[in-house]
Design a protein around this motif. Structure first.
Motif, PDB file in Angstrom:
ATOM      1  N   TRP A   1       0.824  -1.213   0.000  1.00 60.83           N
ATOM      2  CA  TRP A   1       0.000   0.000   0.000  1.00 60.83           C
ATOM      3  C   TRP A   1       0.859   1.265   0.000  1.00 60.83           C
ATOM      4  CZ3 TRP A   1      -4.281   2.350  -0.974  1.00 60.83           C
ATOM      5  CH2 TRP A   1      -4.577   3.563  -0.362  1.00 60.83           C
ATOM      6  N   ARG A   2       1.939   1.247   0.751  1.00 60.16           N
ATOM      7  CA  ARG A   2       2.760   2.438   0.889  1.00 60.16           C
ATOM      8  C   ARG A   2       3.759   2.607  -0.246  1.00 60.16           C
ATOM      9  NH1 ARG A   2       5.141   2.221   6.845  1.00 60.16           N
ATOM     10  NH2 ARG A   2       5.995   4.228   6.175  1.00 60.16           N
ATOM     11  N   CYS A   3       3.750   1.651  -1.177  1.00 59.87           N
ATOM     12  CA  CYS A   3       4.678   1.695  -2.311  1.00 59.87           C
ATOM     13  C   CYS A   3       6.134   1.599  -1.872  1.00 59.87           C
ATOM     14  CB  CYS A   3       4.497   2.965  -3.149  1.00 59.87           C
ATOM     15  SG  CYS A   3       2.822   3.173  -3.783  1.00 59.87           S
ATOM     16  N   SER A   4       6.361   1.062  -0.699  1.00 65.55           N
ATOM     17  CA  SER A   4       7.728   0.939  -0.191  1.00 65.55           C
ATOM     18  C   SER A   4       8.338  -0.425  -0.512  1.00 65.55           C
ATOM     19  CB  SER A   4       7.735   1.156   1.322  1.00 65.55           C
ATOM     20  OG  SER A   4       6.888   0.211   1.968  1.00 65.55           O
ATOM     21  N   ARG A   5       7.504  -1.375  -0.923  1.00 64.82           N
ATOM     22  CA  ARG A   5       8.003  -2.713  -1.255  1.00 64.82           C
ATOM     23  C   ARG A   5       7.410  -3.186  -2.568  1.00 64.82           C
ATOM     24  NH1 ARG A   5       6.617  -6.665   3.351  1.00 64.82           N
ATOM     25  NH2 ARG A   5       4.875  -5.260   3.740  1.00 64.82           N
ATOM     26  N   THR A   6       8.270  -3.680  -3.432  1.00 67.92           N
ATOM     27  CA  THR A   6       7.834  -4.312  -4.668  1.00 67.92           C
ATOM     28  C   THR A   6       8.588  -5.618  -4.837  1.00 67.92           C
ATOM     29  OG1 THR A   6       9.480  -3.115  -5.973  1.00 67.92           O
ATOM     30  CG2 THR A   6       7.283  -2.125  -5.833  1.00 67.92           C
ATOM     31  N   TYR A   7       7.915  -6.580  -5.433  1.00 66.70           N
ATOM     32  CA  TYR A   7       8.531  -7.874  -5.697  1.00 66.70           C
ATOM     33  C   TYR A   7       8.162  -8.304  -7.112  1.00 66.70           C
ATOM     34  CZ  TYR A   7       8.772  -7.881  -0.597  1.00 66.70           C
ATOM     35  OH  TYR A   7       9.007  -7.544   0.712  1.00 66.70           O
ATOM     36  N   TYR A   8       9.098  -9.002  -7.755  1.00 67.15           N
ATOM     37  CA  TYR A   8       8.891  -9.451  -9.125  1.00 67.15           C
ATOM     38  C   TYR A   8       9.319 -10.903  -9.254  1.00 67.15           C
ATOM     39  CZ  TYR A   8       8.767  -4.427 -10.097  1.00 67.15           C
ATOM     40  OH  TYR A   8       8.460  -3.085 -10.096  1.00 67.15           O
ATOM     41  N   THR A   9       8.660 -11.596 -10.153  1.00 67.35           N
ATOM     42  CA  THR A   9       9.167 -12.908 -10.491  1.00 67.35           C
ATOM     43  C   THR A   9      10.446 -12.729 -11.300  1.00 67.35           C
ATOM     44  OG1 THR A   9       8.521 -15.073 -11.383  1.00 67.35           O
ATOM     45  CG2 THR A   9       7.901 -13.143 -12.672  1.00 67.35           C
ATOM     46  N   ASP A  10      11.355 -13.679 -11.201  1.00 63.98           N
ATOM     47  CA  ASP A  10      12.681 -13.508 -11.796  1.00 63.98           C
ATOM     48  C   ASP A  10      12.627 -13.221 -13.299  1.00 63.98           C
ATOM     49  OD1 ASP A  10      14.437 -15.962  -9.716  1.00 63.98           O
ATOM     50  OD2 ASP A  10      13.914 -13.860  -9.381  1.00 63.98           O
ATOM     51  N   SER A  11      11.683 -13.829 -13.997  1.00 59.85           N
ATOM     52  CA  SER A  11      11.658 -13.715 -15.450  1.00 59.85           C
ATOM     53  C   SER A  11      11.303 -12.316 -15.953  1.00 59.85           C
ATOM     54  CB  SER A  11      10.682 -14.733 -16.040  1.00 59.85           C
ATOM     55  OG  SER A  11       9.362 -14.474 -15.604  1.00 59.85           O
ATOM     56  N   VAL A  12      10.772 -11.454 -15.080  1.00 62.36           N
ATOM     57  CA  VAL A  12      10.394 -10.109 -15.525  1.00 62.36           C
ATOM     58  C   VAL A  12      11.224  -9.015 -14.871  1.00 62.36           C
ATOM     59  CG1 VAL A  12       8.036 -10.946 -15.854  1.00 62.36           C
ATOM     60  CG2 VAL A  12       8.587  -9.615 -13.812  1.00 62.36           C
TER      61      VAL A  12
END
Length: 122
Positions: free
Chosen positions: A53-64
């Motif tokens: 919500w706070r835009c302080s954490r993002t995570y991605y799958t390795d392929s992207v």
């Protein structure tokens, strides 16, 4: 209830870019993490990216990683997925989802959009 509507999908050549949008409406959107998932024909739905919500954490799958960027605009109640350097293997229906935490498991998300098709030609 939270209603989610995705847009921005389409047909693009390999190496091109698209930006997906997911507009939220309905009950308060406050506090929800947002995720993007995708599902190719005959495959299980897979995690792509998530943001808290706070835009302080993002995570991605390795392929992207390094190709896709997730972001959100609270004023517009919208989450985005900027997709660059697209590959044919990115072809899928892309779904946005809202949940309590920025996690990777689809079952942890309570609300889902209807999906938008992304097709990348070689």
């Amino acid at each position: 209830q939270v209603q989610l509507v995705e847009s921005g999908g389409g047909l693009v050549q390999a190496g091109g870019s698209l930006r997906l949008s997911c507009a939220a409406s309905g009950r308060t959107f406050s506090g929800y993490a947002m995720g993007w998932f995708r599902q190719a024909p005959g495959m299980e739905r897979e995690f792509v990216a998530t943001i808290n919500w706070r835009c302080s954490r993002t995570y991605y799958t390795d392929s992207v990683k390094a190709r896709f960027t997730i972001s959100r605009d609270h004023a517009k109640n919208t989450v985005y997925l900027q997709m660059n350097s697209l590959k044919p293997e990115d072809t899928a229906v892309y779904y946005c989802a809202a949940g309590l935490s920025p996690v990777t498991k689809p079952k942890e998300y309570a609300y889902w959009g209807q999906g938008t098709q992304v097709t990348v030609s070689s």
